[in-house]
Motif scaffolding. Structure first.
Motif: not given
Length: 441
Positions: A218-222
């Motif tokens: 989630l925080p990695m944008g994946i």
């Protein structure tokens, strides 16, 4: 102790044989969910491939889910084995890109070929022909199939995560992808997280690894949050029962049928043998238990799948992830089918799981599948070479069936040329001859 005694007299225990297989309800359900997580991609990938053949995406999505649910339920309730079934990868590509785009036929023609294949498989299974093929595979090759599938499934995981790439510049066949950011980094984090859970003997480690890796994404944008959770499945009517009967006696139909029969038969046989070997489920003669029922499940699944409006159904190699999580009975398959029923209505929630989050499980399942290599006779080269070719060809050709072809044909040739023909059964001779014929054609 009290709970195990309670389980021992339960309906689930007596029907699926949980106690005699050293498992329990919780472990089987977790294993079924794990299998689902590693193969849920088929709900999107299969419609995308068949869309290229001109089929309706929404209709194929629903058809894919229904074919998976019904065939996997038959596998669980009838064959009582922990294997999931769905429209097979490779088979769907042959359907779309060879039969339709390459040969210039309609997708209705291709669906008809898949339907006829299912009918033929039902007949072959009824006469024990497919079961005889499984039983004719030499013991060392059966063990090597498990190892080859392990390398194959790990390769799929590495590729799905972008850790291994196919360069377009033609410099090398394979190359290392970007592992310092994006999906490659997330998958490596997932391998470490799942590896720690496994090393600590945490129950449901593979499933927990998928969930934790998805959250890290989630925080990695994946990992992308879905816009909704509940959605009604698209109508199946654009693809349901759309057959084309006016070309069934043509040469093109014969070619399409033969290829589908070959690919499906040996992909399914390889998966059944390989995963059963790893799970320690083979009987004292080295045969897959209830193989006839398993093969009939596959045949019925293919027939019904074509009626629903999707390509050939096969036993999924990702079933190995559920077996690695402890699944040993049909309750695992029933649990997987249950998850696909839920996914049919909650598809946005399940489809948010990125390929990089399921890749670590596939990579580590590859490790689990390697253990039968310790039992392969590596001293007798007439046994070791066919086993090695089976193992190495599967991942490099991206095909379970091609690995079996190389293993069986080399086994027959080496045994004949070294004066050990007594080791070859009549059925093995026939299978090897058919393999050679397939490549000549």
């Amino acid at each position: 102790m009290q709970s195990s005694q309670k389980l021992k007299g339960s309906f689930l225990d007596s029907y699926f044989g949980l106690t005699e297989n050293g498992t329990n309800v919780k472990r089987e359900i977790l294993a079924g969910i794990t299998t689902f997580m590693t193969m849920a991609y088929i709900l999107i990938v299969n419609p995308n491939i068949l869309k290229d053949a001109g089929m309706d995406f929404g209709g194929v999505f629903t058809a894919t889910a229904l074919a998976t649910i019904v065939s996997t339920l038959i596998m669980g309730l009838y064959a009582k084995l922990p294997f999931a079934q769905a429209p097979g990868m490779g088979l769907n590509a042959f359907f779309a890109y060879t039969i339709v785009i390459g040969m210039g036929h309609t997708w209705q023609f291709a669906l008809t070929a898949a339907f006829l294949e299912g009918i033929i498989f039902i007949a072959l299974t009824a006469f024990n022909i497919r079961e005889a093929i499984i039983n004719s595979i030499p013991t060392n090759i059966k063990k090597s199939i498990s190892v080859g599938i392990g390398l194959f499934i790990a390769f799929i995981g590495l590729e799905n995560a972008g850790i291994v790439l196919h360069p377009k510049d033609g410099g090398t066949i394979l190359a290392l992808g970007n592992i310092t950011s994006g999906t490659g980094l997330l998958a490596i984090i997932g391998v470490i997280v799942t590896g720690v859970l496994l090393a600590r003997n945490v129950s449901g480690a593979l499933l927990l690894g998928i969930i934790i890796t998805t959250l890290i994404g989630l925080p990695m944008g994946i990992t992308k949050l879905p816009t909704g959770i509940i959605s009604a499945p698209p109508s199946i009517s654009p693809v349901f029962m759309k057959f084309e009967w006016n070309h069934i006696f043509t040469a093109d139909m014969a070619i399409a049928l033969f290829t589908l029969l070959f690919m499906d038969m040996f992909d399914t046989v390889g998966t059944l043998v390989g995963v059963s070997t790893k799970a320690g489920m083979l009987d004292e003669k080295g045969n897959v238990p209830r193989a006839k029922q398993a093969l009939l499940s596959d045949a019925i699944g293919t027939t019904l799948g074509a009626c629903f409006g999707t390509s050939t159904v096969a036993t999924f190699v990702e079933s190995a992830s559920g077996v690695a999580a402890g699944g040993r009975t049909g309750l695992t398959a029933v649990s997987t089918a249950g998850m696909f029923i839920i996914a049919l209505f909650l598809s946005p929630l399940f489809l948010m799981i990125p390929a990089a989050a399921t890749a670590p499980s596939l990579i580590l399942v590859g490790l689990f599948m390697l253990s039968p290599i310790k039992e392969i006779d590596l001293e007798d080269f007439s046994e070791a070479i066919p086993a090695f070719l089976t193992i190495i060809i599967m991942p490099l050709s991206y095909s379970i069936s091609d690995g079996i072809v190389f293993g069986i044909v080399s086994y027959v040739l080496l045994k004949l040329l070294t004066g050990k023909q007594k080791d070859i059964t009549i059925t093995t001779y026939i299978i090897a001859a058919l393999f050679v014929l397939k490549f000549l054609i």
